[in-house]
Design an enzyme around this catalytic site. Sequence first.
Site, PDB file in Angstrom:
ATOM      1  N   CYS A   1      -6.167  12.791  12.526  1.00 14.16           N
ATOM      2  CA  CYS A   1      -6.018  11.356  12.260  1.00 14.16           C
ATOM      3  C   CYS A   1      -6.020  10.659  13.624  1.00 14.16           C
ATOM      4  O   CYS A   1      -5.546  11.207  14.618  1.00 14.16           O
ATOM      5  CB  CYS A   1      -4.695  11.126  11.521  1.00 14.16           C
ATOM      6  SG  CYS A   1      -4.199   9.406  11.479  1.00 14.16           S
TER       7      CYS A   1
ATOM      8  N   ARG B   1      -8.725  -0.683   3.863  1.00 12.35           N
ATOM      9  CA  ARG B   1      -7.823   0.339   3.310  1.00 12.35           C
ATOM     10  C   ARG B   1      -6.465  -0.275   2.990  1.00 12.35           C
ATOM     11  O   ARG B   1      -5.815   0.123   2.035  1.00 12.35           O
ATOM     12  CB  ARG B   1      -7.628   1.462   4.329  1.00 12.35           C
ATOM     13  CG  ARG B   1      -8.827   2.351   4.516  1.00 12.35           C
ATOM     14  CD  ARG B   1      -8.434   3.625   5.225  1.00 12.35           C
ATOM     15  NE  ARG B   1      -7.223   4.166   4.615  1.00 12.35           N
ATOM     16  CZ  ARG B   1      -6.405   5.018   5.227  1.00 12.35           C
ATOM     17  NH1 ARG B   1      -6.646   5.399   6.452  1.00 12.35           N
ATOM     18  NH2 ARG B   1      -5.335   5.491   4.615  1.00 12.35           N
TER      19      ARG B   1
ATOM     20  N   LYS C   1       0.853  -1.215   0.000  1.00 12.65           N
ATOM     21  CA  LYS C   1       0.000   0.000   0.000  1.00 12.65           C
ATOM     22  C   LYS C   1       0.875   1.246   0.000  1.00 12.65           C
ATOM     23  O   LYS C   1       0.636   2.179  -0.771  1.00 12.65           O
ATOM     24  CB  LYS C   1      -0.892   0.013   1.235  1.00 12.65           C
ATOM     25  CG  LYS C   1      -1.584   1.338   1.492  1.00 12.65           C
ATOM     26  CD  LYS C   1      -2.460   1.339   2.718  1.00 12.65           C
ATOM     27  CE  LYS C   1      -1.726   1.649   3.976  1.00 12.65           C
ATOM     28  NZ  LYS C   1      -1.408   3.087   4.196  1.00 12.65           N
ATOM     29  N   ASN C   2       1.902   1.258   0.819  1.00 11.04           N
ATOM     30  CA  ASN C   2       2.692   2.480   1.004  1.00 11.04           C
ATOM     31  C   ASN C   2       3.724   2.712  -0.081  1.00 11.04           C
ATOM     32  O   ASN C   2       4.454   3.702  -0.038  1.00 11.04           O
ATOM     33  CB  ASN C   2       3.326   2.496   2.401  1.00 11.04           C
ATOM     34  CG  ASN C   2       2.273   2.692   3.472  1.00 11.04           C
ATOM     35  OD1 ASN C   2       1.125   3.030   3.170  1.00 11.04           O
ATOM     36  ND2 ASN C   2       2.621   2.436   4.714  1.00 11.04           N
TER      37      ASN C   2
ATOM     38  N   ARG D   1      -0.020  14.456  12.850  1.00 13.89           N
ATOM     39  CA  ARG D   1       0.528  14.188  11.524  1.00 13.89           C
ATOM     40  C   ARG D   1       0.556  15.438  10.637  1.00 13.89           C
ATOM     41  O   ARG D   1      -0.052  15.513   9.592  1.00 13.89           O
ATOM     42  CB  ARG D   1      -0.249  13.057  10.852  1.00 13.89           C
ATOM     43  CG  ARG D   1      -0.170  11.774  11.679  1.00 13.89           C
ATOM     44  CD  ARG D   1      -0.821  10.609  11.026  1.00 13.89           C
ATOM     45  NE  ARG D   1      -0.021  10.132   9.909  1.00 13.89           N
ATOM     46  CZ  ARG D   1      -0.442   9.138   9.120  1.00 13.89           C
ATOM     47  NH1 ARG D   1      -1.620   8.577   9.316  1.00 13.89           N
ATOM     48  NH2 ARG D   1       0.312   8.727   8.113  1.00 13.89           N
TER      49      ARG D   1
ATOM     50  N   ASP E   1       4.145   0.529  12.045  1.00  9.49           N
ATOM     51  CA  ASP E   1       2.930  -0.075  11.464  1.00  9.49           C
ATOM     52  C   ASP E   1       2.732  -1.521  11.891  1.00  9.49           C
ATOM     53  O   ASP E   1       1.722  -2.126  11.517  1.00  9.49           O
ATOM     54  CB  ASP E   1       2.992   0.004   9.930  1.00  9.49           C
ATOM     55  CG  ASP E   1       2.901   1.443   9.459  1.00  9.49           C
ATOM     56  OD1 ASP E   1       3.207   1.701   8.286  1.00  9.49           O
ATOM     57  OD2 ASP E   1       2.556   2.314  10.274  1.00  9.49           O
TER      58      ASP E   1
HETATM   59  C1  EPZ Z   1       4.084   6.980   6.380  1.00  8.54           C
HETATM   60  O1  EPZ Z   1       3.265   8.010   6.907  1.00  8.54           O
HETATM   61  C2  EPZ Z   1       3.185   5.766   6.213  1.00  8.54           C
HETATM   62  N1  EPZ Z   1       2.122   6.065   5.247  1.00  8.54           N
HETATM   63  C3  EPZ Z   1       2.590   5.373   7.571  1.00  8.54           C
HETATM   64  O2  EPZ Z   1       1.817   4.189   7.367  1.00  8.54           O
HETATM   65  C4  EPZ Z   1       3.745   5.073   8.524  1.00  8.54           C
HETATM   66  O3  EPZ Z   1       3.227   4.764   9.797  1.00  8.54           O
HETATM   67  C5  EPZ Z   1       4.675   6.287   8.618  1.00  8.54           C
HETATM   68  O4  EPZ Z   1       5.136   6.663   7.304  1.00  8.54           O
HETATM   69  C6  EPZ Z   1       5.896   6.021   9.492  1.00  8.54           C
HETATM   70  O5  EPZ Z   1       6.602   4.943   8.979  1.00  8.54           O
HETATM   71  C7  EPZ Z   1       2.414   6.052   3.937  1.00  8.54           C
HETATM   72  O6  EPZ Z   1       3.540   5.815   3.517  1.00  8.54           O
HETATM   73  C8  EPZ Z   1       1.281   6.341   2.996  1.00  8.54           C
HETATM   74  P1  EPZ Z   1       6.019  10.324   8.506  1.00  8.54           P
HETATM   75  P2  EPZ Z   1       3.814   9.537   6.947  1.00  8.54           P
HETATM   76  O7  EPZ Z   1       5.955  11.590   7.745  1.00  8.54           O
HETATM   77  O8  EPZ Z   1       4.725   9.768   5.815  1.00  8.54           O
HETATM   78  C9  EPZ Z   1       6.172  13.695  11.840  1.00  8.54           C
HETATM   79  C10 EPZ Z   1      -0.043   2.778   7.618  1.00  8.54           C
HETATM   80  O9  EPZ Z   1      -0.597   2.267   8.592  1.00  8.54           O
HETATM   81  N2  EPZ Z   1       6.047  14.641  10.724  1.00  8.54           N
HETATM   82  O10 EPZ Z   1       7.154   9.394   8.229  1.00  8.54           O
HETATM   83  O11 EPZ Z   1       2.640  10.418   7.117  1.00  8.54           O
HETATM   84  C11 EPZ Z   1       4.929  12.836  12.005  1.00  8.54           C
HETATM   85  O12 EPZ Z   1       3.961  13.491  12.809  1.00  8.54           O
HETATM   86  C12 EPZ Z   1       0.404   4.224   7.677  1.00  8.54           C
HETATM   87  O13 EPZ Z   1       0.196   2.183   6.528  1.00  8.54           O
HETATM   88  C13 EPZ Z   1       6.051  16.009  11.007  1.00  8.54           C
HETATM   89  O14 EPZ Z   1       6.153  16.436  12.155  1.00  8.54           O
HETATM   90  O15 EPZ Z   1       4.659   9.536   8.292  1.00  8.54           O
HETATM   91  C14 EPZ Z   1       5.476  11.597  12.659  1.00  8.54           C
HETATM   92  O16 EPZ Z   1       5.603  11.831  14.047  1.00  8.54           O
HETATM   93  C15 EPZ Z   1       0.088   4.873   9.018  1.00  8.54           C
HETATM   94  N3  EPZ Z   1       5.938  16.871   9.956  1.00  8.54           N
HETATM   95  C16 EPZ Z   1       6.882  11.460  12.058  1.00  8.54           C
HETATM   96  O17 EPZ Z   1       7.198  12.752  11.510  1.00  8.54           O
HETATM   97  C17 EPZ Z   1       5.831  16.439   8.655  1.00  8.54           C
HETATM   98  O18 EPZ Z   1       5.751  17.292   7.745  1.00  8.54           O
HETATM   99  C18 EPZ Z   1       6.995  10.436  10.932  1.00  8.54           C
HETATM  100  O19 EPZ Z   1       5.920  10.659  10.065  1.00  8.54           O
HETATM  101  C19 EPZ Z   1       5.812  15.048   8.399  1.00  8.54           C
HETATM  102  C20 EPZ Z   1       5.940  14.170   9.449  1.00  8.54           C
END
Ligand code: EPZ
Length: 422
Positions: A117, A399, A22-23, A122, A306
């Site tokens: 969320c 999803r 998915k990701n 996020r 995840d």
């Molecule tokens: C990706 O989400 C995945 N989704 C998530 O999978 C996964 O849990 C996550 O990465 C962490 O591995 C997809 O790839 C579609 P991040 P993403 O940006 O990119 C903070 C699932 O269940 N952050 O790596 O949204 C954020 O709050 C889903 O398949 C900021 O502060 O996660 C978090 O604490 C859930 N500002 C950390 O960074 C930003 O601009 C990592 O988030 C972006 C992120």
Amino acid sequence: MEKLVIEGGHPLHGEIRISGAKNATLPLLAATMLCAGTHVISNVPNLRDTRTIVKLLRSFGLECQPDAGSEWRICADKIDNFEASYDLVKTMRASVLVLGPLLARCGVARVSLPGGCAIGARPIDFHLQGFEKMGATITLREGYVEAKSPGRLQGADICFDIPSVTGTENILMAATLAQGRTVIKNAAREPEIANLIDMLTGMGARIEGRGSDMLAIDGVKELRPAATAIIPDRIETGTYLIAVGATGGEIRINNCRPDHLPMLLDKLRRAGMEIEVGNNWLLAGRRGHLSNVDIKTMPYPGFPTDLQAQIMALMTLTNGGLSVIQETIFENRFMHVAELNRMGAHIRIEGRNAIVRGGGLLAGARVMATDLRASASLVIAGLAAQGITEISRIYHLERGYDNLSAKLIDLGARVEQVQETA
Ligand code: EPZ
């Protein structure tokens, strides 16, 4: 709405085939917007999120045709709309991944802010700061991000405070068409990013640092369409591995990438599972007792956040002792704890830590899914519990898990998907 009814207590036996990730599907389909022509993406999983990103691409004017099996042909000759509506984005936050390609190819994008969320705030500030460094103007208006780039985006030095998966993907896609060099420091290193890099390289992008936390991209004037295969879903693979750890038995998992799950395999072996590894298959079982292991979620190659909810369900089944599960990525990713405790688990939350006492016997109950991976945790608990578990709101599961009920039934689980009575 539908619910899942599980009769627990049956060890899993049999074999399944893992679907595309998915990701990886979401960024790779978004990347087709970077150039005109027809892209061929294979091993696309049949998920609610796949349907959502396809709806988005079609709303921009792209033609998306499913082909034989799990292949999609995507023609990006025409883009005549640049707005991702709130109605679509609110169902899938990863819609933010259309920002980079739209900005790079069309110089304009209007994407609804994802909103709240279940697992955390996020924010997408890293994405927006990166685009501004590349010369875009970003305005937040009426819950939308309005991004404009008068001319070509400019290469820039971008350093993320913390590795962001979609942040890295968004900037990476935009940088392929920018003027000059972009360097992304503290980039995320998930395998899905390497999958995207392989696709972009096949389209003619010039990218160095694949697999590392520093990526250098030399922008080109134009890209060309490519044919790309989506990698197997490591989180789906991990979910079934943990499920057989919970029920006992032995299963074979085909079309997977064991090398994408280094930390999970280590933890499951320490917990008492036997796991044999091939280059694209796994043989996994559990005969004896389960032992407690401690977990700390970290960016790849650390333990995946995840899979945190799923391994927590497993740790409730050990023969006594405590597991400390520390969630370092998201601030509210323990929504599954209350439901697991309703099934007889003994879990206590202390800040970012969940203290899981093993030795409990789980009992079936009516529970509610709250987010994608919490739902998977409840499925695992239901498979191991004595009696019947009913899981409502299973659209969360749909999803991210392709054909979950059918795959579980192939493994001998007693699972039924039925309409929720009012
Ligand atoms: C990706 O989400 C995945 N989704 C998530 O999978 C996964 O849990 C996550 O990465 C962490 O591995 C997809 O790839 C579609 P991040 P993403 O940006 O990119 C903070 C699932 O269940 N952050 O790596 O949204 C954020 O709050 C889903 O398949 C900021 O502060 O996660 C978090 O604490 C859930 N500002 C950390 O960074 C930003 O601009 C990592 O988030 C972006 C992120």
